[in-house]
Design a protein around this motif. Sequence first.
Motif, mmCIF file in Angstrom:
data_model
loop_
_atom_site.group_PDB
_atom_site.id
_atom_site.type_symbol
_atom_site.label_atom_id
_atom_site.label_comp_id
_atom_site.label_asym_id
_atom_site.label_seq_id
_atom_site.Cartn_x
_atom_site.Cartn_y
_atom_site.Cartn_z
ATOM 1 N N HIS A 106 12.251 20.128 -11.104
ATOM 2 C CA HIS A 106 11.856 21.397 -11.218
ATOM 3 C C HIS A 106 10.496 21.590 -10.783
ATOM 4 C CE1 HIS A 106 15.268 21.892 -13.910
ATOM 5 N NE2 HIS A 106 15.248 20.837 -13.802
ATOM 6 N N SER A 107 9.414 20.512 -10.027
ATOM 7 C CA SER A 107 8.216 20.905 -9.487
ATOM 8 C C SER A 107 8.462 21.158 -8.432
ATOM 9 C CB SER A 107 7.408 19.368 -9.220
ATOM 10 O OG SER A 107 7.451 18.720 -10.911
ATOM 11 N N SER A 164 5.119 23.594 -7.890
ATOM 12 C CA SER A 164 4.049 23.218 -8.067
ATOM 13 C C SER A 164 3.625 21.836 -7.066
ATOM 14 C CB SER A 164 4.064 22.410 -9.501
ATOM 15 O OG SER A 164 3.408 21.450 -10.315
ATOM 16 N N GLU A 165 2.733 22.173 -6.918
ATOM 17 C CA GLU A 165 2.109 21.348 -5.001
ATOM 18 C C GLU A 165 1.329 20.310 -5.246
ATOM 19 O OE1 GLU A 165 0.356 23.849 -2.113
ATOM 20 O OE2 GLU A 165 1.849 25.043 -1.869
ATOM 21 N N GLU A 166 0.313 21.038 -6.639
ATOM 22 C CA GLU A 166 -0.519 19.713 -6.692
ATOM 23 C C GLU A 166 1.096 18.214 -8.265
ATOM 24 O OE1 GLU A 166 -3.304 18.375 -6.174
ATOM 25 O OE2 GLU A 166 -3.501 20.544 -4.610
ATOM 26 N N GLU A 167 1.771 19.294 -8.974
ATOM 27 C CA GLU A 167 2.337 17.916 -9.159
ATOM 28 C C GLU A 167 3.564 16.856 -8.321
ATOM 29 O OE1 GLU A 167 4.883 19.340 -11.721
ATOM 30 O OE2 GLU A 167 3.298 20.429 -13.335
ATOM 31 N N VAL A 168 4.029 17.712 -7.088
ATOM 32 C CA VAL A 168 4.698 17.397 -5.856
ATOM 33 C C VAL A 168 4.077 15.631 -5.137
ATOM 34 C CG1 VAL A 168 5.680 17.802 -4.004
ATOM 35 C CG2 VAL A 168 6.787 18.908 -5.632
ATOM 36 N N SER A 169 2.660 16.642 -5.366
ATOM 37 C CA SER A 169 1.462 15.642 -4.622
ATOM 38 C C SER A 169 1.643 14.123 -5.166
ATOM 39 C CB SER A 169 0.829 16.858 -3.794
ATOM 40 O OG SER A 169 0.769 17.055 -3.259
ATOM 41 N N GLY A 170 0.970 14.730 -6.593
ATOM 42 C CA GLY A 170 0.789 13.977 -7.912
ATOM 43 C C GLY A 170 1.668 12.933 -7.011
ATOM 44 N N ARG A 171 2.709 13.350 -7.545
ATOM 45 C CA ARG A 171 3.900 12.107 -8.027
ATOM 46 C C ARG A 171 4.520 11.418 -6.752
ATOM 47 N NH1 ARG A 171 9.540 11.667 -9.966
ATOM 48 N NH2 ARG A 171 10.350 9.920 -10.041
ATOM 49 N N MET A 172 4.246 12.192 -5.397
ATOM 50 C CA MET A 172 4.688 11.240 -4.269
ATOM 51 C C MET A 172 3.488 10.173 -4.144
ATOM 52 S SD MET A 172 5.968 14.564 -1.774
ATOM 53 C CE MET A 172 5.583 13.833 -0.231
ATOM 54 N N ILE A 173 2.181 10.473 -4.264
ATOM 55 C CA ILE A 173 1.613 9.405 -4.048
ATOM 56 C C ILE A 173 0.965 8.571 -4.980
ATOM 57 C CG2 ILE A 173 -1.271 9.053 -4.250
ATOM 58 C CD1 ILE A 173 -1.942 11.691 -2.791
ATOM 59 N N GLU A 174 1.415 8.913 -6.593
ATOM 60 C CA GLU A 174 1.343 7.721 -7.074
ATOM 61 C C GLU A 174 2.372 6.619 -6.642
ATOM 62 O OE1 GLU A 174 2.798 7.371 -12.391
ATOM 63 O OE2 GLU A 174 3.010 8.970 -10.759
ATOM 64 N N GLU A 175 3.700 7.445 -6.260
ATOM 65 C CA GLU A 175 5.082 6.294 -5.959
ATOM 66 C C GLU A 175 4.312 5.061 -5.190
ATOM 67 O OE1 GLU A 175 7.810 5.663 -8.205
ATOM 68 O OE2 GLU A 175 7.920 7.397 -9.084
ATOM 69 N N TYR A 176 3.531 5.729 -4.119
ATOM 70 C CA TYR A 176 2.981 4.767 -2.984
ATOM 71 C C TYR A 176 1.607 4.549 -3.336
ATOM 72 C CZ TYR A 176 1.110 4.036 1.101
ATOM 73 O OH TYR A 176 0.727 3.120 3.039
ATOM 74 N N LEU A 177 0.865 4.799 -3.898
ATOM 75 C CA LEU A 177 0.090 4.037 -4.443
ATOM 76 C C LEU A 177 1.075 1.973 -5.599
ATOM 77 C CD1 LEU A 177 -2.909 6.033 -4.786
ATOM 78 C CD2 LEU A 177 -2.332 4.744 -3.482
ATOM 79 N N ASN A 178 2.098 2.444 -6.191
ATOM 80 C CA ASN A 178 2.506 1.289 -7.028
ATOM 81 C C ASN A 178 3.306 0.889 -6.182
ATOM 82 O OD1 ASN A 178 1.660 2.088 -9.608
ATOM 83 N ND2 ASN A 178 3.034 4.189 -10.095
ATOM 84 N N GLY A 179 3.474 0.818 -5.169
ATOM 85 C CA GLY A 179 4.067 -0.209 -3.814
ATOM 86 C C GLY A 179 5.790 0.375 -2.901
#
Length: 286
Positions: A89-90, A95-110
């Motif tokens: 849905h993002s 919703s660029e910030e939500e999409v970017s945030g999810r991608m970066i979060e997953e990357y930082l989590n490994g």
Amino acid sequence: MSYKNSLTTKEVARLCRVSHATVKRWEDQGLLTSERTQGGHRRFRIEEVARFQSVNKLGVKKNPGDECVVKAKTRPPADKSLSDCSFFHSLIVGSEEEVSGRMIEEYLNGMSLPKIFDELISPRLQKIGKLWYQGQLSVVQEHLATQSILSGIRKLRDVMNVSEPKNKLAICSAVEGDFHELPTHFARMIFESKGWEVLNFGANTPLFAIADEITRHSPQIACISVTIMENIERTSREYDDFREKMSKRNTKIILGGSIFSDENVRRRFPAHLYPRSFTEVADFIK
């Protein structure tokens, strides 16, 4: 600190949508800690910045119109019949910030880059494409999803870890008539994360133009994306000339796209690899 796993003051400011002075003030107040390079420049740990962002809700922009009562009342709710995935849905609301945030979060989590592309993004884009074809999503929603992913990968590229330079070059491109540029960006980031230099020509690039650049730069690999092939007979003839030039440069060819799942098509377009995923691309260039 390993500076490959750190961010500069400028990068932190961009991620958090604040000024450089604000980042420095956070450090002075003990809210963020940094280490200094030999040249005296600040370096912030990626993990700490990610936690600081999450706790303080920094860099997260609201959807357009969220501050407007009238707009909020008229905005349709997410259609759960399409998907119950918040990331989906993002994408379709842009919703660029939500999409970017999810991608970066997953990357930082490994989560590795190939897995982000293969498991997080590709299934949702395939679903969006299918729903658009069936008339359940508009072309605008499909375009919003693409632009959100483009925004996300630009920001993810700013924080991704990069291996030591390999002194190798790859060229990435989509063929003429194919306007899908996302696969070329995904491939580019995988090569860059492995320490390669990359020239990415993006979408809709004739094979003869790609060949001219390969003759000029002599890359080790040409990674070609083919989502759509409008005229297979003409493209096959052009590819024969293209492959002959590649062999003279010892350039390996990667051909990506579902069209190459057909063995008859693969026979007409010989290549060193027909990856079914970006994980296969990463494994090939190790």
